[in-house]
Design an enzyme around this catalytic site. Structure first.
Site, PDB file in Angstrom:
ATOM      1  N   GLU A   1       4.393  -6.152   7.466  1.00  0.00           N
ATOM      2  CA  GLU A   1       3.912  -4.632   7.633  1.00  0.00           C
ATOM      3  C   GLU A   1       4.145  -3.971   9.348  1.00  0.00           C
ATOM      4  O   GLU A   1       3.874  -3.108   9.556  1.00  0.00           O
ATOM      5  CB  GLU A   1       2.342  -4.742   7.233  1.00  0.00           C
ATOM      6  CG  GLU A   1       1.386  -4.438   6.465  1.00  0.00           C
ATOM      7  CD  GLU A   1       1.099  -5.686   4.995  1.00  0.00           C
ATOM      8  OE1 GLU A   1       0.966  -5.498   4.253  1.00  0.00           O
ATOM      9  OE2 GLU A   1       2.248  -7.201   5.566  1.00  0.00           O
TER      10      GLU A   1
ATOM     11  N   GLY B   1       0.045  -4.978   0.969  1.00  0.00           N
ATOM     12  CA  GLY B   1      -0.276  -5.143  -0.186  1.00  0.00           C
ATOM     13  C   GLY B   1      -0.091  -6.310  -1.477  1.00  0.00           C
ATOM     14  O   GLY B   1      -1.202  -6.556  -2.044  1.00  0.00           O
TER      15      GLY B   1
ATOM     16  N   ALA C   1       0.839  -1.344  -0.402  1.00  0.00           N
ATOM     17  CA  ALA C   1      -0.503  -0.249  -0.133  1.00  0.00           C
ATOM     18  C   ALA C   1       0.728   1.416   0.343  1.00  0.00           C
ATOM     19  O   ALA C   1       2.409   0.854   0.571  1.00  0.00           O
ATOM     20  CB  ALA C   1      -1.122  -0.113   1.251  1.00  0.00           C
TER      21      ALA C   1
ATOM     22  N   GLU D   1      -0.686  -9.261  -0.771  1.00  0.00           N
ATOM     23  CA  GLU D   1      -2.058  -9.365  -0.771  1.00  0.00           C
ATOM     24  C   GLU D   1      -2.470  -9.923  -1.985  1.00  0.00           C
ATOM     25  O   GLU D   1      -3.874 -10.743  -2.597  1.00  0.00           O
ATOM     26  CB  GLU D   1      -3.033  -8.648  -0.091  1.00  0.00           C
ATOM     27  CG  GLU D   1      -2.107  -8.834   1.530  1.00  0.00           C
ATOM     28  CD  GLU D   1      -2.564  -7.540   2.240  1.00  0.00           C
ATOM     29  OE1 GLU D   1      -3.060  -8.044   3.542  1.00  0.00           O
ATOM     30  OE2 GLU D   1      -2.622  -7.060   2.135  1.00  0.00           O
TER      31      GLU D   1
END
Ligand code: T1G
Length: 753
Positions: free
Chosen positions: A175, A152, A109, A155
């Protein structure tokens, strides 16, 4: 704005509602892709500049191009979604590949967006709908990964039906290093692929895995040697038309998960991530995957993610992330300043520091000469280097071949032969001005023009050292931290004449040596040690005033420091500080209180761990215990000095030590010895084991509030005198204007932009 809902019916995606009316581009996409089926590679600039859709025959290629690291910045997830929908809707498309342009797949992200969410400036968006659409796509979606698939990015990869990796690729959920946890079902999908134990380890401790391990774990389906896209297209054709395995439906690795996995991980987090909340949240989220259905697991993950995102720890770790990347920027040294070539190095001194510095060069593949004054000292130094490498081989951190290669790059000798070929000479001799000047005069006479002369002094005046050379513009400090081959911090000390090219070269060299280079001005002790003085002073004053050595150590340990101030002095060796105090005795202000006991301990030969006694006593395993003799010495010294002894609170111990640190930091920031408060934080995180989840001393001060810090400093001044506690003018100015150290940095950055 994205379609709020989409559902797959058979092979075409029915877009239920599109909030931003389909632009012409969208219509063009659909038309063109139908056409592209006929083998025309077609860059459809339709999606956005960030994501493009092209075709390799019947394989659609979704390429993410958001330099520098393809973060999922605003517009990227939306465009990926559009591209996937377009490809899935295109009858000519049999399979879809998602790939990153440039040096990496998706690195996560966009971390810069988190602050805007936390401040309420922006709503918290979720990737979950996009990931479900990828997973539910009726055509196989193959994730082609090179560089890093982090956070992300991982993911997104996990939501794909297949993952093919370049041999050098790394995948992970880092993270927790930002004080958060995976927030887009990583804690739910990863255990379904890699198993519960590995998923807990990856999510709670944040270390990535390489391609081979990813393949072995079941995260990757194939490793591609050579051209990744070509390999991915070939793979996509193999799986086209086959059922698309949905990660969320793969439960086999979740069943029968041993609860001890979570207990062990919590215990390990208690040790290696002491004080941090995110690792425990990550463990709980993966545990939820073994107990709850997918959607409920995702909901639990989202709750835990939210708690972490709004935490001070996360703000601190995100601050540290960007601070570490900002330190290399020197406002008056333009980005395009020519960097000198460093192909050969030479080190003077094979002692503790010289040996570590030599290893740094060899580790970076740079041939390095190391010179000593006696064969015995040289042999001792080389033996330590060899032992360090052998230890890494034994721990599996280094191959024997790599060790041999590095040892072969090191040339031990007793003369200056070859020094005239070196591009940089690093001096690491005994910490005394006379000797340093003698050595610099010698190497100035030998070194070739354009050779950088760097001193590892931790305190001495760089300009005075440079004054004995005819090339002061090539002289600066490269101050490493012990053990120099391990500690990542490198203080790059700028002399009055140091050239911009030498500074730019030093910053670039720091990266090559896997160090974090921080620019420091030429003040006594530069940044780190200058601030350490008041910190250690207060620790010693506190024991004189009645606190036990153990209480002072414990208070800072509980705050999050790797060890307390007196324990740290015992580890570093009390003789180091003793020598420096002697060197600067002439600068001591008469009548100003100084610590009473450290010198006495040193005169008794008690230098800390290395002599078994110092502030504490140490057994053969270097385990500390209370030393009643030291306690008696302290009491006697205090009594003789007329110091009143009293019970001292933990809070006072922490505040006096840390605010002494912060206040000195504000002094040197005001003097320009450090460029940014964030630089000071990076120095303390990487050189003095200050807890990263506190963000560093200056960030910590901002979280406490500078008004409170100043009030405490003024209170201590009232009690202990202005000579010891003079509030830094910058601190007072910031409080007056209601600003924080972070604002000081922003202003600095704006001024130099
Ligand atoms: N967001 C924004 N900027 C980023 C970024 C990111 N994720 N990653 C890097 N940058 C910037 C960085 O600040 C620098 O900028 C430039 O890119 C180059 O970085 C939903 C919530 C990928 C291994 O934690 O570990 O996904 O200084 O110097 O050494 O669950 O960057 O040039 O202006 O570090 O080659 C998870 C963070 C996010 C990965 C590359 N992802 N990045 O290293 O380059 S949270 C991460 C890295 C998340 C999800 C959650 C490294 C790298 P500038 P660099 P590098």
């Amino acid at each position: 704005m994205e379609p709020s809902e989409a559902k797959w019916t058979g092979t075409s995606l029915t877009i239920l509602t599109i909030t931003d009316p389909p632009t012409d581009r969208h219509k063009i996409v659909t038309a063109r892709s139908a056409y592209a089926g006929r083998g025309v590679v077609d860059w459809l600039p339709a999606m956005s500049e960030l994501v493009s859709l092209s075709h390799e025959g019947d394989v659609a290629v979704v390429t993410i191009a958001n330099p520098p690291v393809n973060a999922l910045s605003p517009g990227v997830p939306e465009s990926i979604r559009r591209a996937i929908a377009a490809a899935a809707n295109d009858p000519a498309v049999a399979a879809i590949i998602v790939i990153g342009a440039g040096r990496t797949f998706i690195a996560g992200a966009d971390i810069r967006e988190f602050g805007k969410v936390v401040s309420g400036e922006k709503p918290r968006l979720t990737l979950l709908p996009l990931l479900l659409e990828i997973e539910d796509c009726p055509k196989p979606v193959v994730m082609a990964i090179h560089g890093t698939a982090f956070g992300g990015g991982m993911e997104v990869a996990l939501a794909g039906h297949y993952r093919v990796l370049a041999a050098s690729a790394q995948v992970g959920q880092p993270e927790v290093k930002l004080g958060i946890i995976p927030g887009a079902a990583g804690t739910q999908r990863l255990p379904r692929l890699a198993g519960v134990a590995k998923a807990v380890e990856m999510c709670a401790f944040g270390e990535p895995v390489g391609a081979q391990e990813a393949l072995a774990l079941g995260i990757a389906d194939r490793i591609i040697d050579g051209d990744l896209l070509a390999g991915a297209v070939a793979f996509a054709r193999e799986v086209a038309g086959k059922p698309c395995p949905k990660t969320r439906e793969r439960e086999e690795k979740l069943r029968g998960a041993d609860p001890a996995i979570f207990a062990r991980a919590r215990e390990q987090a208690g040790k290696t991530k002491r004080g941090q909340t995110a690792p425990l949240a990550a463990i709980e989220a993966v545990e939820a995957a073994t107990r709850l259905p997918f959607d409920e697991g995702c909901a639990r993950e989202a709750e835990l993610f939210g708690e972490c995102l709004y935490s001070t720890q996360s703000k601190a770790l995100i601050h540290a992330f960007f601070a570490e990347r900002a330190v290399s920027k020197i406002p008056d040294v333009p980005k395009d300043t020519a960097v000198l070539e460093i192909g050969r190095a030479a080190v003077i001194g094979a002692g503790t520091m010289g040996g570590g510095i030599t290893m740094n060069y060899a580790n970076a593949g740079i041939p390095v000469i190391v010179k000593e004054t006696s064969q015995e000292a040289l042999d001792r130094g080389m033996a330590i280097i060899r032992r360090n490498y052998a230890g890494s081989v034994k721990r599996g951190k280094l191959s024997q071949a790599a060790m041999d290669q590095r040892m072969a790059l090191i040339t031990p000798q007793l003369t200056y032969d070859g020094f005239d070929q070196a591009d940089i000479i690093a001096e690491a001799v005994f910490e005394g001005m006379a000797l340093k000047k003698q050595v610099f005069a010698e190497i100035d006479g030998i070194a070739k023009p354009g050779c950088i002369l760097a001193s590892n002094t931790s305190y001495l005046d760089i300009d005075e050292i440079a004054s004995v050379t005819r090339r002061p513009e090539m002289v600066l400090g490269h101050h490493y931290f012990s053990p120099a081959n391990v500690m990542r911090l490198l203080e790059i000390v700028r002399g009055r004449a140091t050239s911009k090219a030498v500074l730019a070269t030093s910053m670039a060299l720091a990266k090559r040596l896997n160090k974090i280079g921080v620019l420091a001005g030429n003040a006594r002790g530069f940044i780190g040690n200058r601030m350490l003085g008041p910190y250690l002073r207060e620790a010693q004053f506190l024991v004189e005033e009645g606190a036990a050595v153990e209480d002072v150590n414990q208070a800072l340990y509980d705050f999050g420091m790797a060890m307390g101030p007196l324990a740290m002095s015992d580890l570093a060796g009390l003789d180091v500080g003793w020598r420096i105090r002697k060197e600067f005795k002439h600068l001591e202000k008469p009548g100003v209180r100084v610590p009473l006991v450290a010198d006495q301990l040193c005169e008794m030969g008690r230098f800390g761990q290395k002599t078994g006694r110092g502030w504490s006593q140490y057994d053969e395993n270097r385990q500390p215990s209370h030393d009643p003799e030291t306690a008696a010495m302290i009491e006697r010294a205090a009594r003789e000095a007329g110091i009143e002894r009293r019970a001292i609170s933990r809070e006072e111990i922490v505040d006096r030590c840390l605010f002494a640190l912060v206040n000195e930091g504000a002094h040197l920031l005001g003097e320009g010895i450090a460029l940014r408060a964030a630089d000071i934080d990076i120095v303390y995180l990487n050189g003095y084991a200050f807890p990263a989840w506190r963000g560093g001393p200056m960030f910590y001060a901002d979280t406490v509030g500078l008004k409170t810090v100043l009030a405490r400093v003024e209170e201590f001044r009232g009690r202990h005198g202005a000579d010891l506690w003079t509030p830094a003018p910058l601190l007072m100015r910031l409080v007056e204007s209601g600003a924080a150290f972070a604002d000081f940095d922003k202003r600095g950055a704006a001024a130099s932009a």
